[in-house]
Enzyme design. Structure first.
Site, mmCIF file in Angstrom:
data_model
loop_
_atom_site.group_PDB
_atom_site.id
_atom_site.type_symbol
_atom_site.label_atom_id
_atom_site.label_comp_id
_atom_site.label_asym_id
_atom_site.label_seq_id
_atom_site.Cartn_x
_atom_site.Cartn_y
_atom_site.Cartn_z
ATOM 1 N N GLU A 121 0.857 -1.179 0.000
ATOM 2 C CA GLU A 121 0.000 0.000 0.000
ATOM 3 C C GLU A 121 0.901 1.240 0.000
ATOM 4 O O GLU A 121 1.880 1.263 0.746
ATOM 5 C CB GLU A 121 -0.917 0.062 1.223
ATOM 6 N N GLY A 253 2.650 2.467 10.959
ATOM 7 C CA GLY A 253 2.472 1.787 12.239
ATOM 8 C C GLY A 253 2.215 0.306 12.030
ATOM 9 O O GLY A 253 2.807 -0.549 12.677
ATOM 10 N N ALA A 254 1.320 0.019 11.095
ATOM 11 C CA ALA A 254 0.962 -1.358 10.788
ATOM 12 C C ALA A 254 0.243 -1.370 9.452
ATOM 13 O O ALA A 254 -0.152 -0.312 8.951
ATOM 14 C CB ALA A 254 0.059 -1.927 11.878
ATOM 15 N N MET A 255 0.081 -2.546 8.861
ATOM 16 C CA MET A 255 -0.541 -2.631 7.534
ATOM 17 C C MET A 255 -1.432 -3.861 7.471
ATOM 18 O O MET A 255 -1.011 -4.961 7.788
ATOM 19 C CB MET A 255 0.568 -2.686 6.479
ATOM 20 N N HIS A 289 -7.425 -2.152 15.091
ATOM 21 C CA HIS A 289 -7.583 -1.339 13.875
ATOM 22 C C HIS A 289 -7.318 -2.204 12.637
ATOM 23 O O HIS A 289 -8.132 -2.253 11.712
ATOM 24 C CB HIS A 289 -6.599 -0.167 13.940
ATOM 25 N N GLU A 290 -6.173 -2.881 12.631
ATOM 26 C CA GLU A 290 -5.813 -3.673 11.453
ATOM 27 C C GLU A 290 -6.812 -4.809 11.233
ATOM 28 O O GLU A 290 -7.136 -5.149 10.104
ATOM 29 C CB GLU A 290 -4.391 -4.234 11.597
HETATM 30 ZN ZN LIG Z 1 -5.765 1.541 8.725
#
Ligand SMILES: [Zn+2]
Length: 844
Positions: A121, A253-255, A289-290
């Protein structure tokens, strides 16, 4: 300007067979991608970036092709339209940019090692394999990967491995999905696994540089989050597994890659014996969230990047909904108020800010869309506002319908409003249009005019802003029934104030719960009424009063000096969010004082007055079984006491350091950073500096690493500052992913500001080459703008950044940040004397 057309219009893939042969030693790989799809035109374009294409076959026949690097394309002439099979062979290099396929570096027992991972992304899949790299171009993918493998290595991907032939790992064909969500990783990994109630395999993966128990917290939260979402969305998790992988080098932060979520190590792993509660809460919300995205974003994906908010705003709300259900004692919505609401209100008040929904085509501008305060925080607030309007039953029914209708496909914002609108029988599209399509937000002025209680709305600006007559449909959520549910008009009158006040028996208030995205300016009478009853209000309402006053002062609608005398009323609150809001206002006063001046001494004395009773109450050492509020308030007040140079606090921190000198990592995580900072600032030496820097390089604990960074960057010693800045470009010490925190730390000190500013101007090109393609890049400029406050720095900022105004992706940031510094300079100039006089008056 190059015209950017969507490649999906001419070629619509249905399936990919992707083979990759990766050599870490040579940092090269070869690939063969076979794409079957439907050609809508005879000339088609397929995305590729930095791939050396060797051959293109169409239905088994070699065909000529051309590379159009400007639009990341390989253009292919077909013999006919309709069903075609493309086979493309190519070579490419692994780069250290944290995008595409890239190595992550770490050390285990002094040996340098690496893990290969991916980040696709927004548009980096095209750097790994040729594809139609647009979210709408959903297809199925069968991955086959070979690498220079040695015993003891693990490879994981979105789907389970189905067979291994001649060293080639074949993964099961995916469900229909977007290219940006493909992921894989390999190296020496440890893992912990469990299974959800519904049979989904959940796992946490990390390098072996971590203790095994650092994986436990994440495994528990991930498992319970998936179970929560399966119930909340009334839609099963669609894949056989959900892997969470911590990568040593990670830009964001994260994906949310489908089935293989990747994280920064600090946002997944934690020491269960010694991690502060707020850090646990943060990590839990990142995981939630992820995992919210696995449905919202992955199963149903935005059609194009202009609707990025659909993904991010939603996941950003759901992380709180989920964690509130999993850990009700945490009162996680309080964190929403101090982090998301506050960030959104701050940034959205600057003229020139983007709206939540933004038209966008250029890839560099797509990356610049990820404005965390707007697309994430403001967008989440929009959805919180909708949730408050329609309630959870309608929300869940609407979501179930939305996910069911669009699964394995794409959707737009309008699709969401129509599903939620049908479930709630409300015209949400119309209400939300004013919030999503317009930048900024309103300030509602509540005033008694000719004995009548009146409300007016107007766009709120912090600093200069151009009034263009924007209007919002505002959910008022008042405690007086005379106020309508939605205020759509510019002004309205609620009736005779004296009668309303008597009938309601309490101060008039708007935006109860602080769920709507606006602030309120009460006139003197109304504000005095609220302040006189402040202790009867809940914590979020008190925070809201402080937050709105702070913003009104930043927007020059009230005087900062008038807020100063109000602060003491909040000083002894036992609520952590009230303390956090109080010290956010108090810290804003620092900009009005010259460092090391008599004025600063007075401000320090003021901080001491505010914090001393709380420091005495809470002490330095966390107590077993103390309430969460106390755990979370302690760091806030200790920080204030140390800024105040409170003698007892400085001595206690120094004593704690001395006693624990040989095992600093074991200091309680909630207070460790202050003990370390205090030591560096007040008792620093080159020897201490070396000790802490060595500890930083050695530890794998993310919380401890960030404490050490905060401590080291607070050094006032010019020589040591110089040594720190030398380390900025030494990736073995400071990873590029962590550099911004180091830069910010040094820039934020009076002693380091000049050196850090010199560094970034001198080595801007290096920075651009190292992290330039990254969606976090523009935040380096935001960091600078959050600190500068003198006319000289403003001039230097302009001189350096104005020539870069036309760089794609930087234009908006530079324009907004220039305004931010300008308005701060003006504010200080205008109010400095009055603010300092108000402080002096209180402490004398
Ligand atoms: Zn997100």
């Amino acid at each position: 300007m190059t015209e950017l057309t969507r490649f999906y219009n001419t070629f619509q893939p249905s399936h990919y067979d992707i083979f990759l042969d990766i050599n870490r030693e040579s940092k090269q790989y070869t690939g063969k991608t076979t794409i079957t799809g439907d050609a809508k035109a005879q000339t088609i374009a397929v995305h590729q970036k930095n791939l050396t294409i060797e051959s293109v076959q169409v239905d088994g026949q070699n065909r000529p092709f051309t590379i159009d690097a400007k639009v990341d394309a390989v253009r292919i002439e077909l013999a006919n339209t309709g069903d075609v099979t493309l086979t493309i062979t190519y070579k490419a290099a692994l780069t250290d940019s944290m995008m595409g396929i890239y190595p992550s570096y770490y050390e285990l027992n002094g040996v340098k090692k690496q893990i290969i991972g991916t980040q696709f992304e927004t548009n980096f899949a095209r750097q790994a394999f040729p594809c139609i790299d647009e979210p709408e171009a959903k297809a199925t993918f069968a991955l086959a990967i070979k690498f220079d493998e040695h015993p003891g290595e693990t490879i994981i991907s979105n789907m389970p491995e189905v067979r291994n032939e001649n060293g080639i790992h074949y993964f099961d064909t995916t469900v229909r999905m977007s290219t940006y969500l493909i992921a894989f990783a390999f190296g020496e990994l440890q893992s912990k696994q469990t299974t959800t109630k519904s049979g989904v395999q959940v796992g946490v993966f990390a390098t072996k540089a971590h203790q095994a128990n650092e994986l436990d917290f994440a495994l528990d939260i991930a498992k319970r989050s998936i179970e929560f979402y399966e119930d909340f969305y009334q839609t099963p998790y669609p894949l056989p597994h959900s892997w969470q992988l911590a990568l040593p080098d990670f830009s964001a932060g994260a994906m949310e890659n489908w089935g293989l979520v990747t994280y920064r190590e600090a946002y997944l792993l934690l020491d269960p014996e010694n991690t502060a509660l707020d850090m646990k809460q943060l990590i839990a919300t990142v995981i939630a969230h992820e995992l919210a995205h696995q449905w919202f974003g992955d199963l149903v994906t935005m059609k194009w990047w202009d609707d990025l908010w659909l993904n991010e705003s939603f996941a950003n709300m759901m992380e709180y909904v989920a964690i509130d259900a999993l850990e009700p004692d945490w009162h996680i919505w309080e964190m929403f108020q101090t982090s998301e609401a506050s960030a959104a209100l701050q940034r959205d008040a600057i003229d020139g800010v983007q709206s939540v929904h933004v038209q966008v085509e250029n890839p560099a501008e797509i990356d610049a869309l990820f404005d965390s305060a707007i697309v994430y925080a403001k967008g989440a607030r929009m959805l919180v506002m909708v949730r408050a309007l329609i309630g959870d039953d309608a929300l869940r029914a609407g979501l179930k319908d939305y996910l069911g209708t669009h699964k394995y496909n794409n959707a737009t914002g309008a699709d969401l409003w129509s599903a939620l609108g049908a479930a709630s029988k409300m015209d949400l599209g119309t209400i939300m249009k004013s919030w999503l399509e317009q930048p900024g937000y309103p300030v509602v002025t509540a005033a008694i005019v000719a004995d009548k209680l009146t409300l007016t709305q107007q766009q709120f600006f912090s600093g200069k802003g151009q009034e263009v007559g924007r209007k919002w449909q505002i959910p008022l959520n008042s405690n007086y029934a005379a106020a309508p549910a939605i205020m759509a008009e510019k002004a309205l009158t609620l009736g005779d104030y004296a009668q309303l006040r008597a009938a309601n028996g309490k101060p008039f208030r708007l935006n109860l719960g602080n769920n709507s995205h606006f602030i309120v300016k009460y006139d003197r009478t109304l504000l005095a009424d609220i302040l006189n009853n402040i202790t009867t209000l809940d914590a979020i309402s008190q925070l809201q009063v402080l937050q709105d006053l702070r913003l009104l002062a930043e927007g020059r609608q009230i005087a900062y000096a008038d807020i100063v005398p109000l602060l003491a009323r909040f000083a002894d609150s036992h609520s952590n969010v009230v303390s956090a809001a109080l010290y956010q206002v108090a810290s804003n006063l620092k900009k009005f004082v010259t460092p090391n001046s008599a004025e600063e001494k007075d401000l320090q004395a003021f901080f001491n007055q505010l914090s001393s009773a709380q420091v005495t109450r809470l002490g330095w050492t966390p107590k077993a079984s103390e309430v969460n509020d106390d755990q979370l308030t302690r760091p806030v007040v200790l920080n204030a006491a140390l800024y105040a140079q409170n003698k007892n606090a400085v001595k206690t921190a120094h004593d704690l350091f001395t006693v624990n000198k040989d095992h600093l990592a074991t200091l309680p995580a909630a207070t460790r950073v202050f003990i370390l900072k205090n030591e560096v600032k007040n008792f620093g030496s080159a020897e201490l500096f070396d000790q802490l820097l060595a500890a930083y390089r050695q530890t794998a604990d993310g919380s401890y690493k960030s404490d050490l960074c905060a401590a080291l960057t607070s050094t006032p010693d010019a020589t040591l500052i110089g040594r720190l800045i030398e380390k900025f470009e030494d990736a073995d010490t400071i990873k590029p992913q962590d550099l911004r925190a180091w830069f910010r730390g040094v820039l934020a000190t009076n002693e380091g500001e000049q050196a850090a500013w010199n560094w970034i101007r001198r080595d801007w090109q290096w920075l651009e080459e190292t992290v330039g393609g990254d969606m976090e890049f523009t935040t380096y400029i935001t960091v600078i703008a959050s600190i500068f406050r003198t006319p000289e720095r403003l001039a230097e900022f302009k001189a350096f950044f104005e020539p870069k105004l036309n760089t794609p992706g930087l234009t908006r940031e530079i324009t907004m940040d220039t305004k931010m510094i300008e308005s701060r300079v003006d504010l200080i100039e205008a109010e400095k004397d009055a603010v300092n006089a108000a402080i002096t008056k209180i402490i004398r």
